[in-house]
Design an enzyme around this catalytic site. Structure first.
Site, mmCIF file in Angstrom:
data_model
loop_
_atom_site.group_PDB
_atom_site.id
_atom_site.type_symbol
_atom_site.label_atom_id
_atom_site.label_comp_id
_atom_site.label_asym_id
_atom_site.label_seq_id
_atom_site.Cartn_x
_atom_site.Cartn_y
_atom_site.Cartn_z
ATOM 1 N N GLY A 12 -25.662 -19.474 127.768
ATOM 2 C CA GLY A 12 -26.245 -20.490 126.886
ATOM 3 C C GLY A 12 -27.027 -19.934 125.714
ATOM 4 O O GLY A 12 -27.873 -20.627 125.149
ATOM 5 N N ASN A 102 -15.981 -27.290 119.273
ATOM 6 C CA ASN A 102 -16.019 -26.135 120.170
ATOM 7 C C ASN A 102 -16.101 -24.857 119.341
ATOM 8 O O ASN A 102 -15.642 -24.822 118.203
ATOM 9 C CB ASN A 102 -14.718 -26.105 120.991
ATOM 10 C CG ASN A 102 -14.653 -24.928 121.945
ATOM 11 O OD1 ASN A 102 -15.626 -24.613 122.649
ATOM 12 N ND2 ASN A 102 -13.510 -24.260 121.995
ATOM 13 N N HIS A 104 -14.835 -20.896 119.571
ATOM 14 C CA HIS A 104 -13.970 -19.968 120.299
ATOM 15 C C HIS A 104 -14.201 -18.563 119.751
ATOM 16 O O HIS A 104 -14.226 -18.372 118.536
ATOM 17 C CB HIS A 104 -12.505 -20.382 120.142
ATOM 18 C CG HIS A 104 -11.605 -19.571 121.016
ATOM 19 N ND1 HIS A 104 -11.496 -19.799 122.368
ATOM 20 C CD2 HIS A 104 -10.820 -18.503 120.744
ATOM 21 C CE1 HIS A 104 -10.676 -18.908 122.890
ATOM 22 N NE2 HIS A 104 -10.258 -18.110 121.926
HETATM 23 C C1 GAR Z 1 -19.401 -17.494 123.357
HETATM 24 O O1 GAR Z 1 -19.003 -16.263 122.821
HETATM 25 C C2 GAR Z 1 -18.339 -18.550 123.094
HETATM 26 O O2 GAR Z 1 -17.636 -18.357 121.893
HETATM 27 C C3 GAR Z 1 -17.427 -18.360 124.273
HETATM 28 O O3 GAR Z 1 -18.280 -18.136 125.361
HETATM 29 C C4 GAR Z 1 -19.444 -17.431 124.884
HETATM 30 C C5 GAR Z 1 -20.681 -18.104 125.461
HETATM 31 O O4 GAR Z 1 -21.838 -17.357 125.209
HETATM 32 N N1 GAR Z 1 -16.600 -19.522 124.470
HETATM 33 C C6 GAR Z 1 -15.357 -19.463 124.964
HETATM 34 O O5 GAR Z 1 -14.830 -18.429 125.314
HETATM 35 C C7 GAR Z 1 -14.635 -20.807 125.062
HETATM 36 N N2 GAR Z 1 -13.228 -20.626 125.222
HETATM 37 P P1 GAR Z 1 -23.281 -17.994 125.427
HETATM 38 O O6 GAR Z 1 -23.248 -18.682 126.800
HETATM 39 O O7 GAR Z 1 -24.210 -16.837 125.416
HETATM 40 O O8 GAR Z 1 -23.523 -18.974 124.331
#
Ligand code: GAR
Length: 188
Positions: A12, A102, A104
């Site tokens: 998060g 979203n 990505h």
């Molecule tokens: C982020 O890098 C986001 O782009 C990715 O998960 C990470 C979450 O980091 N999302 C995906 O891969 C969705 N397909 P965080 O929990 O530290 O924000």
């Protein structure tokens, strides 16, 4: 007033960054943080940031309209997915047309689709000896990672970068651009 619900499944850090970005903005409020993981670190962040959080299970999410009703009750009018790993169900997409976005961690359409999330993406980028990667902010539709692209930003990947190095570069891009992209959508 734009009332945002952030969905996150893991750490998060993007959610926290978005909350901080809009802290002084009287027209935007991050009303809720929702997660499908009862042990996700994002719940600690929500507590610290004093934001209401909700944990739900997959059945509630995919097979009932409980979440849609909860969001309506809270007057949510925008949904931000920040590291959320479940596919959004049709009832939610229909209730928030063009209001779900979203992020990505790659340059879609490359490295998208089922199983392509978080470090899996960065490992694939390094394995394939890509010379660049980046982020994609896009609208969410019924198919994983296929909604209309709103914004992309790139970074270089060097031949000595580990997947952790790529992940760090991507997070930097996310922190810089994700809140601004949300802000400009709201102002449109
Ligand atoms: C982020 O890098 C986001 O782009 C990715 O998960 C990470 C979450 O980091 N999302 C995906 O891969 C969705 N397909 P965080 O929990 O530290 O924000």
């Amino acid at each position: 007033m734009t009332r945002i619900a952030i969905f996150a499944s893991g750490s998060g850090s993007n959610a926290e960054n978005i909350v901080n970005y809009f802290k002084e903005n009287d027209n935007v409020t991050i009303s809720l943080i929702l997660t499908n993981k009862a042990n996700a670190y994002v719940l600690e962040r929500a507590k610290k940031l004093n934001i209401e959080a909700l944990v739900f299970n997959k059945t509630q999410f995919l097979e009932t309209d409980e979440i849609t009703r909860f969001l309506a009750k809270k007057n949510i009018n925008m949904i931000v997915l920040a590291g959320f790993l479940l596919k959004m169900p049709e009832n939610l997409i229909k209730s928030f047309p063009d209001k779900i976005i979203n992020i990505h961690p790659a340059l879609l359409p490359k490295y998208g689709g089922k199983g392509m999330y978080g470090d899996n993406v960065h490992k694939a980028v390094v394995e394939n000896k890509e010379t660049e990667s980046g982020i994609t902010i896009h609208y969410v539709n019924e198919n994983y990672d296929e909604g209309k692209i709103i914004f992309q930003a790139k970074c270089e990947v060097s031949s000595t970068d580990s997947y952790e190095d790529v992940a760090a570069k991507i997070h930097e891009l996310e922190y810089e651009h994700f809140p601004k992209a949300i802000d400009s959508l709201i102002r449109k």
